[in-house]
Design a protein around this motif. Structure first.
Motif, PDB file in Angstrom:
ATOM      1  N   GLU A 117      24.419  23.729 177.548  1.00  0.00           N
ATOM      2  CA  GLU A 117      25.029  24.219 178.781  1.00  0.00           C
ATOM      3  C   GLU A 117      25.171  25.737 178.794  1.00  0.00           C
ATOM      4  OE1 GLU A 117      28.689  22.096 178.905  1.00  0.00           O
ATOM      5  OE2 GLU A 117      27.776  20.216 179.597  1.00  0.00           O
ATOM      6  N   GLY A 118      24.729  26.400 177.733  1.00  0.00           N
ATOM      7  CA  GLY A 118      24.785  27.852 177.705  1.00  0.00           C
ATOM      8  C   GLY A 118      26.031  28.446 177.087  1.00  0.00           C
ATOM      9  N   GLN A 119      26.890  27.603 176.502  1.00  0.00           N
ATOM     10  CA  GLN A 119      28.043  28.146 175.790  1.00  0.00           C
ATOM     11  C   GLN A 119      27.553  28.821 174.507  1.00  0.00           C
ATOM     12  OE1 GLN A 119      31.444  28.114 176.554  1.00  0.00           O
ATOM     13  NE2 GLN A 119      30.836  27.386 178.576  1.00  0.00           N
ATOM     14  N   PRO A 120      28.251  29.873 174.046  1.00  0.00           N
ATOM     15  CA  PRO A 120      27.773  30.634 172.882  1.00  0.00           C
ATOM     16  C   PRO A 120      28.116  29.960 171.554  1.00  0.00           C
ATOM     17  CG  PRO A 120      29.797  31.616 173.696  1.00  0.00           C
ATOM     18  CD  PRO A 120      29.461  30.493 174.649  1.00  0.00           C
ATOM     19  N   VAL A 121      27.572  28.768 171.358  1.00  0.00           N
ATOM     20  CA  VAL A 121      27.865  27.995 170.145  1.00  0.00           C
ATOM     21  C   VAL A 121      26.563  27.731 169.402  1.00  0.00           C
ATOM     22  CG1 VAL A 121      29.801  26.906 171.343  1.00  0.00           C
ATOM     23  CG2 VAL A 121      27.631  25.706 171.187  1.00  0.00           C
ATOM     24  N   PRO A 122      26.622  27.488 168.092  1.00  0.00           N
ATOM     25  CA  PRO A 122      25.398  27.254 167.330  1.00  0.00           C
ATOM     26  C   PRO A 122      24.735  25.930 167.698  1.00  0.00           C
ATOM     27  CG  PRO A 122      27.298  27.629 165.873  1.00  0.00           C
ATOM     28  CD  PRO A 122      27.822  27.457 167.251  1.00  0.00           C
ATOM     29  N   GLY A 123      23.418  25.926 167.714  1.00  0.00           N
ATOM     30  CA  GLY A 123      22.691  24.680 167.818  1.00  0.00           C
ATOM     31  C   GLY A 123      22.704  23.958 166.480  1.00  0.00           C
ATOM     32  N   VAL A 124      22.559  22.640 166.515  1.00  0.00           N
ATOM     33  CA  VAL A 124      22.563  21.820 165.307  1.00  0.00           C
ATOM     34  C   VAL A 124      21.143  21.334 165.032  1.00  0.00           C
ATOM     35  CG1 VAL A 124      23.500  19.760 164.195  1.00  0.00           C
ATOM     36  CG2 VAL A 124      24.930  21.088 165.767  1.00  0.00           C
ATOM     37  N   LEU A 125      20.696  21.493 163.774  1.00  0.00           N
ATOM     38  CA  LEU A 125      19.346  21.097 163.398  1.00  0.00           C
ATOM     39  C   LEU A 125      19.347  19.668 162.859  1.00  0.00           C
ATOM     40  CD1 LEU A 125      19.334  24.271 163.292  1.00  0.00           C
ATOM     41  CD2 LEU A 125      17.495  24.041 161.613  1.00  0.00           C
ATOM     42  N   PRO A 126      18.490  18.798 163.371  1.00  0.00           N
ATOM     43  CA  PRO A 126      18.425  17.431 162.837  1.00  0.00           C
ATOM     44  C   PRO A 126      17.714  17.406 161.478  1.00  0.00           C
ATOM     45  CG  PRO A 126      16.753  17.749 164.525  1.00  0.00           C
ATOM     46  CD  PRO A 126      17.581  19.005 164.510  1.00  0.00           C
ATOM     47  N   ASP A 127      18.030  16.388 160.680  1.00  0.00           N
ATOM     48  CA  ASP A 127      17.342  16.216 159.404  1.00  0.00           C
ATOM     49  C   ASP A 127      16.004  15.509 159.622  1.00  0.00           C
ATOM     50  OD1 ASP A 127      17.896  13.526 159.760  1.00  0.00           O
ATOM     51  OD2 ASP A 127      19.334  13.384 158.118  1.00  0.00           O
ATOM     52  N   ARG A 128      15.349  15.139 158.541  1.00  0.00           N
ATOM     53  CA  ARG A 128      14.031  14.515 158.654  1.00  0.00           C
ATOM     54  C   ARG A 128      14.035  13.249 159.497  1.00  0.00           C
ATOM     55  NH1 ARG A 128      11.852  14.799 152.396  1.00  0.00           N
ATOM     56  NH2 ARG A 128      10.449  16.584 152.658  1.00  0.00           N
ATOM     57  N   SER A 129      15.172  12.544 159.498  1.00  0.00           N
ATOM     58  CA  SER A 129      15.263  11.291 160.250  1.00  0.00           C
ATOM     59  C   SER A 129      15.656  11.513 161.703  1.00  0.00           C
ATOM     60  CB  SER A 129      16.288  10.368 159.584  1.00  0.00           C
ATOM     61  OG  SER A 129      17.614  10.855 159.784  1.00  0.00           O
ATOM     62  N   GLY A 130      15.964  12.762 162.065  1.00  0.00           N
ATOM     63  CA  GLY A 130      16.399  13.062 163.418  1.00  0.00           C
ATOM     64  C   GLY A 130      17.896  13.039 163.600  1.00  0.00           C
ATOM     65  N   SER A 131      18.647  12.875 162.509  1.00  0.00           N
ATOM     66  CA  SER A 131      20.106  12.788 162.594  1.00  0.00           C
ATOM     67  C   SER A 131      20.733  14.175 162.480  1.00  0.00           C
ATOM     68  CB  SER A 131      20.638  11.886 161.485  1.00  0.00           C
ATOM     69  OG  SER A 131      22.050  11.888 161.480  1.00  0.00           O
ATOM     70  N   ALA A 132      21.735  14.436 163.308  1.00  0.00           N
ATOM     71  CA  ALA A 132      22.464  15.709 163.233  1.00  0.00           C
ATOM     72  C   ALA A 132      23.427  15.735 162.060  1.00  0.00           C
ATOM     73  CB  ALA A 132      23.221  15.960 164.542  1.00  0.00           C
ATOM     74  N   VAL A 133      23.875  14.569 161.613  1.00  0.00           N
ATOM     75  CA  VAL A 133      24.757  14.452 160.448  1.00  0.00           C
ATOM     76  C   VAL A 133      24.002  13.660 159.394  1.00  0.00           C
ATOM     77  CG1 VAL A 133      26.953  13.595 159.563  1.00  0.00           C
ATOM     78  CG2 VAL A 133      26.824  14.520 161.888  1.00  0.00           C
ATOM     79  N   SER A 134      23.717  14.300 158.269  1.00  0.00           N
ATOM     80  CA  SER A 134      22.843  13.718 157.268  1.00  0.00           C
ATOM     81  C   SER A 134      23.644  13.235 156.067  1.00  0.00           C
ATOM     82  CB  SER A 134      21.815  14.757 156.818  1.00  0.00           C
ATOM     83  OG  SER A 134      20.796  14.168 156.048  1.00  0.00           O
ATOM     84  N   GLY A 135      23.575  11.952 155.760  1.00  0.00           N
ATOM     85  CA  GLY A 135      24.241  11.409 154.590  1.00  0.00           C
ATOM     86  C   GLY A 135      23.403  11.613 153.345  1.00  0.00           C
ATOM     87  N   ALA A 136      24.059  11.979 152.241  1.00  0.00           N
ATOM     88  CA  ALA A 136      23.320  12.257 151.014  1.00  0.00           C
ATOM     89  C   ALA A 136      24.221  12.017 149.815  1.00  0.00           C
ATOM     90  CB  ALA A 136      22.795  13.700 151.021  1.00  0.00           C
ATOM     91  N   ASP A 137      23.662  12.234 148.623  1.00  0.00           N
ATOM     92  CA  ASP A 137      24.410  12.119 147.379  1.00  0.00           C
ATOM     93  C   ASP A 137      24.297  13.445 146.633  1.00  0.00           C
ATOM     94  OD1 ASP A 137      25.555  10.040 145.163  1.00  0.00           O
ATOM     95  OD2 ASP A 137      24.225  11.509 144.229  1.00  0.00           O
ATOM     96  N   ALA A 138      25.435  13.969 146.184  1.00  0.00           N
ATOM     97  CA  ALA A 138      25.456  15.229 145.443  1.00  0.00           C
ATOM     98  C   ALA A 138      26.099  14.980 144.088  1.00  0.00           C
ATOM     99  CB  ALA A 138      26.225  16.305 146.210  1.00  0.00           C
ATOM    100  N   GLY A 139      25.296  14.700 143.099  1.00  0.00           N
ATOM    101  CA  GLY A 139      25.827  14.455 141.761  1.00  0.00           C
ATOM    102  C   GLY A 139      26.776  13.284 141.693  1.00  0.00           C
ATOM    103  N   GLY A 140      26.472  12.223 142.444  1.00  0.00           N
ATOM    104  CA  GLY A 140      27.327  11.045 142.454  1.00  0.00           C
ATOM    105  C   GLY A 140      28.419  11.070 143.499  1.00  0.00           C
ATOM    106  N   ILE A 141      28.520  12.135 144.263  1.00  0.00           N
ATOM    107  CA  ILE A 141      29.518  12.253 145.327  1.00  0.00           C
ATOM    108  C   ILE A 141      28.826  12.010 146.663  1.00  0.00           C
ATOM    109  CG2 ILE A 141      31.202  13.741 146.477  1.00  0.00           C
ATOM    110  CD1 ILE A 141      31.344  15.372 143.885  1.00  0.00           C
ATOM    111  N   PRO A 142      29.228  10.998 147.432  1.00  0.00           N
ATOM    112  CA  PRO A 142      28.651  10.823 148.768  1.00  0.00           C
ATOM    113  C   PRO A 142      29.083  11.984 149.671  1.00  0.00           C
ATOM    114  CG  PRO A 142      29.795   8.840 148.027  1.00  0.00           C
ATOM    115  CD  PRO A 142      30.189   9.935 147.091  1.00  0.00           C
ATOM    116  N   VAL A 143      28.116  12.617 150.346  1.00  0.00           N
ATOM    117  CA  VAL A 143      28.422  13.773 151.172  1.00  0.00           C
ATOM    118  C   VAL A 143      27.748  13.657 152.533  1.00  0.00           C
ATOM    119  CG1 VAL A 143      28.741  15.320 149.193  1.00  0.00           C
ATOM    120  CG2 VAL A 143      26.473  15.124 150.257  1.00  0.00           C
TER     121      VAL A 143
END
Length: 350
Positions: A89-115
């Motif tokens: 809509e033109g508000q001065p906010v950052p755009g969000v980049l999708p991950d490989r699957s197309g998701s804006a919020v990407s679930g992952a594992d960081a050394g055994g910690i779900p993130v």
């Protein structure tokens, strides 16, 4: 970041702070987004691990990594969807980049910690607290807050039960929870006075105050300043990690309270921000009445909560975020509530 559902406390549980190393973040970006940044450097944050990335073309991005808790994912998905809509809509906010699957919020594992990983565009500009602040820029802050408020008025509702320790209507409770861990007697005295002011001047009006989706964290590090037409203006709004359904007037109270910290005359600074809002939007009588007490309360929450968190891995961040709050709070507590409310009504009568 740092969002919870339920009853947060001023001191975040130790397990909720996430401190990942730069190489761990690099690996997450490679795994989930398929690219390796040319440069990566850490950025201070409240609870999340945040880094600035730069690709081979010199483009900047912000990556934010939080713990994948049951309550966090739906809130984060809602917030990124609202951000994407605002950017469109033109508000001065950052755009969000999708991950490989197309998701804006990407679930992952960081050394055994779900993130959860979110990558946003890195907006350029000078943080408001580092800019040369004059009355025109303060009015621009108010105008930015009003336009954002209008855009958020049509946002979809958040997940049920979403709340936050900084939410305006719980300001007195947050202060009182923090005070036992505040050692500085000046902070204790001023924060206690603001808490009592909330009880007297805000609580009786709470039920009737308009509510809407609010960013609720338009502080002087989340607003970026650049030159537009040769004049300094707000060109970026960052960090939607505290966004929720809250008091509409809180958007202005937060922006005005923090901006007031940057001026020699905090009350004049607050009113200049209000004047900028009034050029774009109005307040009703009850909102005008509680504006000053809510701004006082937010500065008191800032001072008390960060004083209570003055040790540990976020100590440097705590000191930076509470700088200048005490003198501004003292000045606003000395202001005449009714006289200020009358001036706020005049400036925002629509």
């Amino acid at each position: 970041m740092g969002v919870v559902v339920g009853e947060p406390s001023p001191e975040p549980p130790g397990g909720r702070v996430l401190d990942l190393g730069v190489e761990q973040v690099r690996a997450l970006v490679a795994e989930r987004y398929g690219w390796r940044p040319r440069r990566i450097e850490p950025v201070e944050g409240e609870l999340a691990t945040i880094c600035r990335l730069e690709d081979d073309a010199g483009r900047g991005f912000a990556v934010k990594v939080t713990r994948d808790e049951a309550e966090e994912r739906p809130a984060l998905e809602w917030r990124t969807a609202v951000m994407t809509r605002l950017a469109g809509e033109g508000q001065p906010v950052p755009g969000v980049l999708p991950d490989r699957s197309g998701s804006a919020v990407s679930g992952a594992d960081a050394g055994g910690i779900p993130v959860l990983v979110v990558v946003e565009e890195w907006l350029t500009g000078l943080p408001l607290h580092a800019a040369e602040v004059d009355r025109d820029l303060l009015r621009a802050v108010g105008g930015t807050a009003a336009r954002l408020s209008a855009a958020l008025a049509t946002a979809p509702p958040p997940p049920p039960g979403l709340t936050h320790v900084w939410e305006a209507s719980r300001g007195r409770r947050t202060i009182l929870q923090a005070l036992p861990d505040v050692r500085d007697p000046v902070v204790r005295e001023l924060a206690a006075a603001a808490a009592e002011g909330f009880a007297a001047d805000v609580a009786p009006h709470l039920a009737g105050l308009p509510r809407t989706v609010v960013h609720q964290d338009l502080h002087d590090a989340n607003l970026l300043v650049g030159r537009v037409g040769g004049r300094p203006r707000v060109i970026g709004v960052l960090d939607f990690g505290d966004m929720l359904l809250g008091l509409r007037v809180a958007e202005l109270a937060v922006a005005a309270g923090y901006a007031a910290r940057l001026t020699a005359d905090p009350l004049r600074g607050l009113l200049d921000v209000v004047a900028g809002w009034g050029r774009e939007a109005s307040l009703d009588d009850a909102e005008a009445q509680v504006l000053l007490p809510l701004a006082r309360t937010r500065l008191a929450v800032n001072a008390a909560v960060w004083a209570a968190r003055s040790s540990g891995t976020r100590a440097v961040y705590a000191a930076a975020r509470s700088a200048r709050s005490v003198p501004a709070l003292r000045a606003l507590l000395a202001a005449d509530r009714d006289a200020v409310a009358a001036e706020v009504r005049r400036l925002t009568r629509g």
